[in-house]
Design a protein around this motif. Structure first.
Motif, PDB file in Angstrom:
ATOM      1  N   ALA A  44      97.145  83.201  11.866  1.00  0.00           N
ATOM      2  CA  ALA A  44      95.925  82.895  11.110  1.00  0.00           C
ATOM      3  C   ALA A  44      96.211  82.096   9.840  1.00  0.00           C
ATOM      4  N   TYR A  45      97.259  82.459   9.102  1.00  0.00           N
ATOM      5  CA  TYR A  45      97.507  81.808   7.806  1.00  0.00           C
ATOM      6  C   TYR A  45      97.712  80.302   7.974  1.00  0.00           C
ATOM      7  N   ASP A  46      98.605  79.916   8.903  1.00  0.00           N
ATOM      8  CA  ASP A  46      98.886  78.487   9.094  1.00  0.00           C
ATOM      9  C   ASP A  46      97.652  77.742   9.591  1.00  0.00           C
ATOM     10  N   ALA A  47      96.895  78.366  10.491  1.00  0.00           N
ATOM     11  CA  ALA A  47      95.701  77.714  11.024  1.00  0.00           C
ATOM     12  C   ALA A  47      94.651  77.514   9.937  1.00  0.00           C
ATOM     13  N   ILE A  48      94.451  78.528   9.101  1.00  0.00           N
ATOM     14  CA  ILE A  48      93.458  78.424   8.025  1.00  0.00           C
ATOM     15  C   ILE A  48      93.871  77.355   7.019  1.00  0.00           C
ATOM     16  N   LYS A  49      95.157  77.305   6.688  1.00  0.00           N
ATOM     17  CA  LYS A  49      95.633  76.293   5.739  1.00  0.00           C
ATOM     18  C   LYS A  49      95.406  74.886   6.281  1.00  0.00           C
ATOM     19  N   ALA A  50      95.721  74.683   7.560  1.00  0.00           N
ATOM     20  CA  ALA A  50      95.522  73.362   8.163  1.00  0.00           C
ATOM     21  C   ALA A  50      94.037  72.991   8.185  1.00  0.00           C
ATOM     22  N   ALA A  51      93.184  73.943   8.562  1.00  0.00           N
ATOM     23  CA  ALA A  51      91.746  73.670   8.625  1.00  0.00           C
ATOM     24  C   ALA A  51      91.172  73.411   7.236  1.00  0.00           C
ATOM     25  N   SER A  52      91.636  74.160   6.239  1.00  0.00           N
ATOM     26  CA  SER A  52      91.150  73.969   4.869  1.00  0.00           C
ATOM     27  C   SER A  52      91.531  72.599   4.336  1.00  0.00           C
ATOM     28  N   ASP A  53      92.766  72.165   4.635  1.00  0.00           N
ATOM     29  CA  ASP A  53      93.192  70.830   4.219  1.00  0.00           C
ATOM     30  C   ASP A  53      92.372  69.748   4.924  1.00  0.00           C
ATOM     31  N   ALA A  54      92.099  69.951   6.211  1.00  0.00           N
ATOM     32  CA  ALA A  54      91.303  68.985   6.957  1.00  0.00           C
ATOM     33  C   ALA A  54      89.861  68.944   6.460  1.00  0.00           C
ATOM     34  N   SER A  55      89.377  70.059   5.908  1.00  0.00           N
ATOM     35  CA  SER A  55      87.989  70.111   5.444  1.00  0.00           C
ATOM     36  C   SER A  55      87.754  69.253   4.208  1.00  0.00           C
ATOM     37  N   ARG A  56      88.809  68.809   3.552  1.00  0.00           N
ATOM     38  CA  ARG A  56      88.630  67.892   2.417  1.00  0.00           C
ATOM     39  C   ARG A  56      88.137  66.536   2.910  1.00  0.00           C
ATOM     40  N   GLU A  57      88.442  66.207   4.143  1.00  0.00           N
ATOM     41  CA  GLU A  57      87.896  64.987   4.760  1.00  0.00           C
ATOM     42  C   GLU A  57      86.612  65.293   5.526  1.00  0.00           C
ATOM     43  N   HIS A  58      86.538  66.487   6.106  1.00  0.00           N
ATOM     44  CA  HIS A  58      85.377  66.897   6.902  1.00  0.00           C
ATOM     45  C   HIS A  58      84.890  68.255   6.387  1.00  0.00           C
ATOM     46  N   PRO A  59      84.013  68.289   5.378  1.00  0.00           N
ATOM     47  CA  PRO A  59      83.531  69.581   4.854  1.00  0.00           C
ATOM     48  C   PRO A  59      82.955  70.428   5.984  1.00  0.00           C
ATOM     49  N   SER A  60      83.479  71.636   6.137  1.00  0.00           N
ATOM     50  CA  SER A  60      83.140  72.442   7.305  1.00  0.00           C
ATOM     51  C   SER A  60      82.941  73.902   6.940  1.00  0.00           C
ATOM     52  N   ARG A  61      82.183  74.580   7.775  1.00  0.00           N
ATOM     53  CA  ARG A  61      82.193  76.035   7.766  1.00  0.00           C
ATOM     54  C   ARG A  61      83.243  76.468   8.778  1.00  0.00           C
ATOM     55  N   ILE A  62      84.255  77.153   8.301  1.00  0.00           N
ATOM     56  CA  ILE A  62      85.370  77.565   9.151  1.00  0.00           C
ATOM     57  C   ILE A  62      85.212  79.041   9.486  1.00  0.00           C
ATOM     58  N   LEU A  63      85.080  79.342  10.765  1.00  0.00           N
ATOM     59  CA  LEU A  63      84.967  80.722  11.235  1.00  0.00           C
ATOM     60  C   LEU A  63      86.245  81.070  11.975  1.00  0.00           C
ATOM     61  N   VAL A  64      86.978  82.041  11.457  1.00  0.00           N
ATOM     62  CA  VAL A  64      88.264  82.437  12.036  1.00  0.00           C
ATOM     63  C   VAL A  64      88.062  83.738  12.805  1.00  0.00           C
ATOM     64  N   VAL A  65      88.192  83.669  14.115  1.00  0.00           N
ATOM     65  CA  VAL A  65      87.971  84.830  14.976  1.00  0.00           C
ATOM     66  C   VAL A  65      89.320  85.486  15.275  1.00  0.00           C
ATOM     67  N   ILE A  66      89.494  86.708  14.797  1.00  0.00           N
ATOM     68  CA  ILE A  66      90.722  87.474  15.024  1.00  0.00           C
ATOM     69  C   ILE A  66      90.339  88.731  15.798  1.00  0.00           C
ATOM     70  N   LYS A  67      90.782  88.800  17.049  1.00  0.00           N
ATOM     71  CA  LYS A  67      90.413  89.926  17.907  1.00  0.00           C
ATOM     72  C   LYS A  67      91.434  91.055  17.778  1.00  0.00           C
ATOM     73  N   ARG A  68      90.925  92.264  17.572  1.00  0.00           N
ATOM     74  CA  ARG A  68      91.785  93.449  17.469  1.00  0.00           C
ATOM     75  C   ARG A  68      91.177  94.546  18.348  1.00  0.00           C
ATOM     76  N   PRO A  69      91.334  94.432  19.651  1.00  0.00           N
ATOM     77  CA  PRO A  69      90.669  95.364  20.556  1.00  0.00           C
ATOM     78  C   PRO A  69      91.197  96.784  20.497  1.00  0.00           C
ATOM     79  N   GLY A  70      92.414  96.976  19.967  1.00  0.00           N
ATOM     80  CA  GLY A  70      92.992  98.313  19.931  1.00  0.00           C
ATOM     81  C   GLY A  70      93.735  98.636  21.206  1.00  0.00           C
ATOM     82  N   ARG A  71      94.638  99.605  21.114  1.00  0.00           N
ATOM     83  CA  ARG A  71      95.472  99.944  22.266  1.00  0.00           C
ATOM     84  C   ARG A  71      95.009 101.214  22.977  1.00  0.00           C
TER      85      ARG A  71
END
Length: 358
Positions: A44-71
């Protein structure tokens, strides 16, 4: 500004976004799209950083979906949505919402994401890893105009290209393809100059590098010549050689930054061909959201006909023909109907390690 919401709902998240914008003094912002990232905690960290940097050219709403279904069955039965809202300097020029889906809710991410999409704006879904076999038929993929995968993150990148070819739908693309855009542009510019007929080509790059495979397929598709795939030490894609009666046209990048372009009858010259980071790749993909017909033509050219030839792979056109005047480096160019190439898969890194252990 950050706002943490535990055991929340999509409605409360929307209210939290409005509150955060008012608090920092920017109640309205010209966001142009919604970028949905489907990932895990580790990536998640690397993906969010890349998307945030890209949003300076393309202002975006970034939704990060992290699934934790449990064991355990108890964990799976406990459906809960936790959210973290980031607005301001922590989220580029847009806004970011981390959505952690617990229990059974993890299987219904689209029901959480749908109310949070920007109205009347395009939707892009990006899987940094673990992309579905058919992105267009994925519940989140159905919401999107553009679906971004990355074959290089797969266990077997070459096999992943075969999967991408089998399931391709308009709007699909892959970062392995985006990485070769500068190479395609440089080679197309070289082929626009006067030269004799292209009779063969060689593409060199690291083993298990899908970008090298795609560039070879693109050349075989566009030029209708035999393309040999050679393994090099890298980094990544390292060299392309086009054979003509007057001599070789070569583009060689040994260090991952500068390349040397050599053409018959002309002095060799160095050109910038730096390996780009993920933020640059995402920014490029967000510039155009229409179907990429050149990617479609290349990935479908011969991936289904992969054959084993040892350590090398080759994409071959049955009836070589004179090279076209323009090789077509951009989106949407028309492709001639090619004959299928032959290419050979190598075992995946994990398979190779298992064989070595024996």
């Amino acid at each position: 500004m950050k706002i943490d919401l535990v055991d929340t709902t999509s409605s409360k998240i929307n209210n939290g976004l409005i509150k955060a914008r008012r608090t920092i003094g920017t109640p309205a912002v010209g966001m142009v799209l919604t970028l949905v990232i489907v990932t895990d905690e580790g990536s998640a960290y690397d993906a969010i950083k890349a998307a945030s940097d890209a949003s300076r050219e393309h202002p975006s709403r970034i939704l990060v979906v992290i699934k934790r279904p449990g064991r355990s069955p108890r964990d799976k039965a406990t459906a809960r949505l936790d959210a973290e809202i980031r607005v301001g300097s922590d989220s580029g020029t847009g806004e970011t919402v981390l959505l952690r889906l617990h229990g059974e809710l993890a299987a219904h991410a689209e029901s959480v994401v749908l109310p949070l999409l920007l109205p009347d704006a395009p939707v892009v879904v990006w899987w940094p890893e673990d992309a579905p076999e058919n992105p267009a038929e994925h519940p989140l993929g159905r919401l999107a105009q553009r679906r971004i995968t990355d074959a290089s993150a797969a266990e077997d990148p070459v096999a992943a290209l075969e999967v991408r070819a089998a399931s391709y739908a308009p709007g699909d693309t892959d970062l392995a393809w985006t990485r070769v855009t500068p190479w395609r542009s440089m080679l197309a510019a070289a082929l626009d100059q006067k030269h004799s007929r292209i009779t063969a080509a060689v593409v060199e790059g690291e083993a298990y590098n899908p970008s090298t495979e795609l560039l070879g397929l693109w050349l075989a598709d566009r030029l209708e010549v035999s393309v040999e795939r050679r393994i090099s030490d890298g980094p990544g894609l390292t060299a392309v050689t086009l054979t003509t009666a007057d001599g070789d046209i070569s583009l060689d990048r040994a260090d991952g930054a500068l390349a040397e372009l050599a053409m018959p009858g002309q002095p060799d010259r160095r050109v910038a061909l730096k390996r780009r980071d993920t933020a640059d790749l995402i920014a490029e993909e967000l510039r155009r959201l229409d179907p990429d017909d050149i990617y479609k033509s290349s990935v479908k050219y011969g991936v289904k006909r992969l054959v084993h030839t040892g350590t090398a792979r080759a994409a071959t056109a049955a009836d070589p023909a004179p090279s076209p005047a323009a090789a077509g480096s951009g989106h949407g160019a028309a492709a001639p109907k090619p004959a299928p190439p032959a290419a050979a898969p190598a075992p995946s890194p994990k398979q190779a390690a298992a064989e070595e252990a024996k």
